[in-house]
Each structure stands twice: as C-alpha cells, then as structure tokens.
Scaffold this motif. Sequence first.
Motif, PDB file in Angstrom:
ATOM      1  N   LYS A 166       0.621  -1.219   0.479  1.00 42.28           N
ATOM      2  CA  LYS A 166      -0.099  -0.214  -0.259  1.00 42.28           C
ATOM      3  C   LYS A 166       1.275   1.372   0.263  1.00 42.28           C
ATOM      4  N   GLU A 204      -0.197   6.947   1.981  1.00 40.38           N
ATOM      5  CA  GLU A 204      -1.257   7.593   2.247  1.00 40.38           C
ATOM      6  C   GLU A 204      -2.141   6.897   3.033  1.00 40.38           C
ATOM      7  N   LEU A 205      -1.919   5.385   2.664  1.00 40.68           N
ATOM      8  CA  LEU A 205      -3.156   4.255   2.823  1.00 40.68           C
ATOM      9  C   LEU A 205      -2.798   4.016   4.405  1.00 40.68           C
ATOM     10  N   ARG A 264      -7.270   7.362   5.975  1.00 40.79           N
ATOM     11  CA  ARG A 264      -7.938   5.466   5.887  1.00 40.79           C
ATOM     12  C   ARG A 264      -9.512   6.102   5.737  1.00 40.79           C
ATOM     13  N   ILE A 284      -9.599   3.898  -4.775  1.00 37.39           N
ATOM     14  CA  ILE A 284      -8.396   3.805  -5.371  1.00 37.39           C
ATOM     15  C   ILE A 284      -8.129   3.594  -6.352  1.00 37.39           C
ATOM     16  N   LEU A 316     -13.367   1.071   0.882  1.00 35.34           N
ATOM     17  CA  LEU A 316     -11.965   0.962   1.241  1.00 35.34           C
ATOM     18  C   LEU A 316     -11.071  -0.169   1.079  1.00 35.34           C
ATOM     19  N   GLU A 356      -9.098  -1.588  -1.997  1.00 36.81           N
ATOM     20  CA  GLU A 356      -8.211  -2.349  -2.510  1.00 36.81           C
ATOM     21  C   GLU A 356      -8.230  -3.777  -2.863  1.00 36.81           C
ATOM     22  N   GLU A 402      -2.616   2.131  -4.707  1.00 35.62           N
ATOM     23  CA  GLU A 402      -2.402   3.859  -4.522  1.00 35.62           C
ATOM     24  C   GLU A 402      -3.806   4.208  -4.459  1.00 35.62           C
ATOM     25  N   PRO A 403      -4.060   5.295  -3.723  1.00 41.58           N
ATOM     26  CA  PRO A 403      -4.994   6.291  -3.890  1.00 41.58           C
ATOM     27  C   PRO A 403      -5.165   6.812  -4.850  1.00 41.58           C
ATOM     28  N   LEU A 455      -7.300  11.909  -3.298  1.00 42.02           N
ATOM     29  CA  LEU A 455      -5.962  12.062  -2.394  1.00 42.02           C
ATOM     30  C   LEU A 455      -5.951  13.546  -1.795  1.00 42.02           C
TER      31      LEU A 455
END
Length: 99
Positions: A7, A10-11, A17, A32, A41, A45, A83-84, A89
């Motif tokens: 991940k 940032e996650l 989150r 995502i 979320l 993922e 990645e977001p 983000l």
Amino acid sequence: MAQQAEKAAELQDPEIRAELDRRARDEGETVIKSGTGGKSLDAQERLAEGHNACVRRKKGGLSRTTESGKERADAETGAVLIEPDEKTLKEVKKDLGRK
C-alpha cells in the motif's frame, strides 16, 4: 504465483484511511486506482490488487525474449502497489488541513 500487495504510504495513515473509507461508503466514490465497484476502502483495495495481478498475468503471449518462462515469472512476482486516486487524496488532505 501469489502477488504481494504493497500500500502507498498515504494509505497507512489512519485519518486518511477513515476519510477515504467514508467517501467510498457514503458517497460511492472510487478512491483507489483500479478499485471501481468497491463499496468500501478495503473492497476497493482488494479489487485493485486483483486487477493489477490480472494485468500482469495477461502480459504473456508470444515474445522474442531471451528469458526463460521461470525467469519471467520470477520477475512478475513483485509487489502490486495499491495507490489512492490522486485527486481524491488531494481533497482528503485539504479537508484534514494537510499539505
């Protein structure tokens, strides 16, 4: 071969989150990359992890490489990066008063 998921940094942040999960659950937003269709979320993922692994597996076919099949398979077992979405983000960080 199983793919490892990694991940983005940032996650790992609990506040980010939580906000990304809220947006996914409450607003139905895709937060995502490659996570389209996930209702949370975590679901997004998992979808992104599966999508990226599928893309890697589909890159086979006929080639003129000098690598053996095992060498190519070993090279493809690297981690899949989850990645977001960059726009989301950026908005989340702004909402949380971060840069």
